[in-house]
Write a protein that holds these residues in place. Structure first.
Motif, mmCIF file in Angstrom:
data_model
loop_
_atom_site.group_PDB
_atom_site.id
_atom_site.type_symbol
_atom_site.label_atom_id
_atom_site.label_comp_id
_atom_site.label_asym_id
_atom_site.label_seq_id
_atom_site.Cartn_x
_atom_site.Cartn_y
_atom_site.Cartn_z
ATOM 1 N N ASP A 293 -93.966 -28.895 -76.875
ATOM 2 C CA ASP A 293 -93.636 -29.886 -77.912
ATOM 3 C C ASP A 293 -94.023 -29.347 -79.283
ATOM 4 N N ARG B 103 -96.319 -27.720 -72.582
ATOM 5 C CA ARG B 103 -95.186 -28.651 -72.511
ATOM 6 C C ARG B 103 -94.100 -28.260 -73.514
ATOM 7 N N ASP C 90 -100.010 -29.781 -74.840
ATOM 8 C CA ASP C 90 -98.730 -30.387 -75.217
ATOM 9 C C ASP C 90 -97.887 -29.425 -76.054
ATOM 10 N N ARG D 292 -89.529 -31.886 -79.321
ATOM 11 C CA ARG D 292 -90.090 -32.139 -77.999
ATOM 12 C C ARG D 292 -89.444 -31.217 -76.955
#
Length: 557
Positions: free
Chosen positions: A286, A284, A280, A296
């Motif tokens: 974040d 991603r 994450d 985010r």
């Protein structure tokens, strides 16, 4: 359990071919023939010397088209060894500069149909022995058609401590010669989860994505704004990827100082959440909101993979590391969890994510902590430690990085690239699973006696020599200026692929461009898939060490 998968190495597999010399074509008609030695999907270039006389020689150069489509334009850049030079070339246009030669199609054209080849030739002057290319690229790619992995570690602390910025990768020529860049390091908390911090010794989120770069220090020449969600080295890496879109950038987790809680991450009850936290945060993107940046998706698309640098499973590393007897099996399970989650992310995002590792040179550490065969099935490749075989922690001087065991090495179990790589092969790895580590620094001792050979090698020492950054440690960029100054003499063992400096009391084992090229040549001959450098900030401003392994492996120099 993840299904083991084998991605092809960065270099393209090509069958070995026997090159047979044939008569050169006339100066008015070049040859176009079936290309039996073409690597699939690539252009390749070979040179054959087919005549030699006192002071000169004749050679032909063949461009083979394995792309599956006709090629109407091509550029071959090549260099020759000292003592060899082109005197007269036919059936191609030639430009010469200080770095070598550039051959392009002649004015009347030289289209190459798919599966065919085109040959041009030249007469050369010769005062040396060899006429082989010392570097060769076709349209910027290696003439061999084999692209070896060339991995470099960029350190988080380099910007603040050494003034070494991402922009320096461009200015030095390093970036264009790398296939993979690992950003070192990310840290893990007590539960094994990735986290960000500005607390001293825990992290440097400001360096990672908070620092505002002025235009003069920025890869794209544009200053950061204070309201950007991504600043710091992370944004500079994003700009670097925009400039070099084929460069794969991974986040390296752990390292010597931050492997404290890898064992906790590998526990069955922590594994899934630990991996998810890293995926994450970095894949991603974040990032925690710190220093007015992050949020985010702030770093979405930046990283292409994760590099696991656990030093070491089931073996004490830095004091304070958590170590458990079950680390060996747990590490395999942790790696499979990473692979499972990366595979799922690949399906979601429609792109590939790399999973790699840094693994030790110590046979004892390998045996204690690594199920090598199982790990090789999960990792895209493993970066093998090729250094720190010796250091000021030893009572006598020695080689910290050597290809072969030197003659006369007094160690009970001497180490070398050969012995270290064999450790992994014996336990289930294939050569193409491995990338060999190269040091961009040297190890030094002081109070070193001359010893029986008079060169300080394997002689008793008083301790660590004074270093620029820490005792017993100096970058190549520092050591390269030692030779010939203040009594230092340069010594070399070409068979072992290493060099050292000695002034009668101070001894430094290090790698210069000659030694780096020797190590890269060994990696190629051993069938490994490439080389790795620790760390890029140890090179000089010209990227001399990076150019040395690139010239040896991928022909760019």
């Amino acid at each position: 359990m993840a299904t083991p998968r084998h991605r092809p190495p960065a270099r393209t597999a090509a069958a070995a071919a026997i090159l047979v010399a044939v008569p050169l074509v006339s100066a008015t008609q070049a040859s176009t023939a079936a290309a039996d030695t073409t690597a699939p999907g690539t252009l390749t270039v070979t040179q054959i010397e087919n005549a030699r006389w006192p002071g000169g020689y004749q050679a032909e150069i063949t461009v083979a088209n394995g792309t599956g489509s006709p090629v109407s334009d091509w550029t071959v850049d090549f260099s020759l060894p000292d003592g060899a030079q082109v005197e007269h070339l036919w059936n191609a246009s030639l430009d010469e500069d200080g770095d070598g030669y550039t051959a392009t199609p002649p004015a009347w054209g030289a289209a190459i149909p798919a599966g065919q080849s085109y040959t041009f030739g030249y007469n050369g002057e010769l005062s040396g022995r060899s006429t082989d290319f010392t570097a060769c690229t076709v349209d910027g790619a290696p003439c061999s058609g084999n692209e070896y992995r060339q991995v470099g570690y960029f350190t988080q602390w380099g910007a603040a401590d050494r003034g070494y910025l991402v922009e320096d990768l461009v200015d030095s020529g390093q970036a264009e010669r790398l296939t993979h860049l690992n950003y070192a390091f990310a840290n893990l908390d007590e539960n094994g989860r990735c986290f960000m911090s500005d607390e001293d010794g825990e992290g440097d989120a400001h360096a990672d994505y908070g620092r505002t770069y002025p235009a003069a220090e920025s890869v794209d020449g544009v200053a950061d704004s204070a309201d950007q969600r991504l600043r710091g080295s992370f944004n500079q890496l994003r700009e670097l990827k925009e400039r070099f879109p084929d460069l794969r950038v991974s986040i390296a987790i752990g390292g010597w100082a931050w492997s404290d809680h890898f064992s906790d991450a590998a526990l069955p009850e922590n594994r899934e959440a630990a991996v998810e936290s890293c995926v994450d945060m970095f894949l991603r993107g974040d990032l925690p909101e710190l220093n007015g940046a992050g949020g985010r998706g702030a770093a979405a698309g930046l990283f292409d993979g994760i590099d696991l640098d656990w030093e070491w499973p089931a073996t004490p590393g830095e004091p304070g590391n958590v170590v458990r007897p079950e680390d060996k099996e747990n590490f395999t399970a942790l790696v499979r969890e990473f692979r499972d989650q990366l595979d799922a992310l690949e399906r979601e995002k429609g792109r590939e994510f790399d999973l790699t590792a840094f693994v030790p040179a110590s046979t004892g550490a390998v045996e204690a902590g690594y199920e090598v065969g199982k790990l090789a099935d999960e990792f895209d490749f493993m970066n093998v430690q090729g250094y720190d075989f010796a250091g000021a922690w030893n009572p006598a001087s020695g080689h910290q990085s050597n290809v072969r065991v030197p003659e006369g090495d007094p160690a009970d179990a001497p180490r070398s690239y050969e012995t270290v790589v064999q450790t992994y092969l014996d336990r289930g790895a294939d050569p193409e699973d491995l990338v060999m580590g190269l040091p961009f620094y040297g190890r030094g001792w002081t109070g070193v006696q001359p010893g029986p050979r008079g060169d300080g090698l394997w002689a008793q020492a008083d301790g660590a020599a004074s270093g620029e950054w820490e005792p017993g440690f100096n970058d190549y960029s520092v050591l390269k200026d030692y030779a010939g100054t203040d009594g230092f003499e340069l010594y070399r063992d070409d068979r072992a692929g290493t060099a050292w400096l000695y002034d009668g009391t101070e001894f430094w084992n290090f790698d210069d461009p000659t030694a780096i090229a020797q190590k890269a040549a060994w990696a190629r001959e051993a069938g490994l898939s490439g080389v790795m450098s620790w760390s890029l900030d140890g090179d000089d401003a010209q990227g001399s060490l990076t150019r040395a392994f690139d010239g040896e492996l991928n022909g760019r120099g």
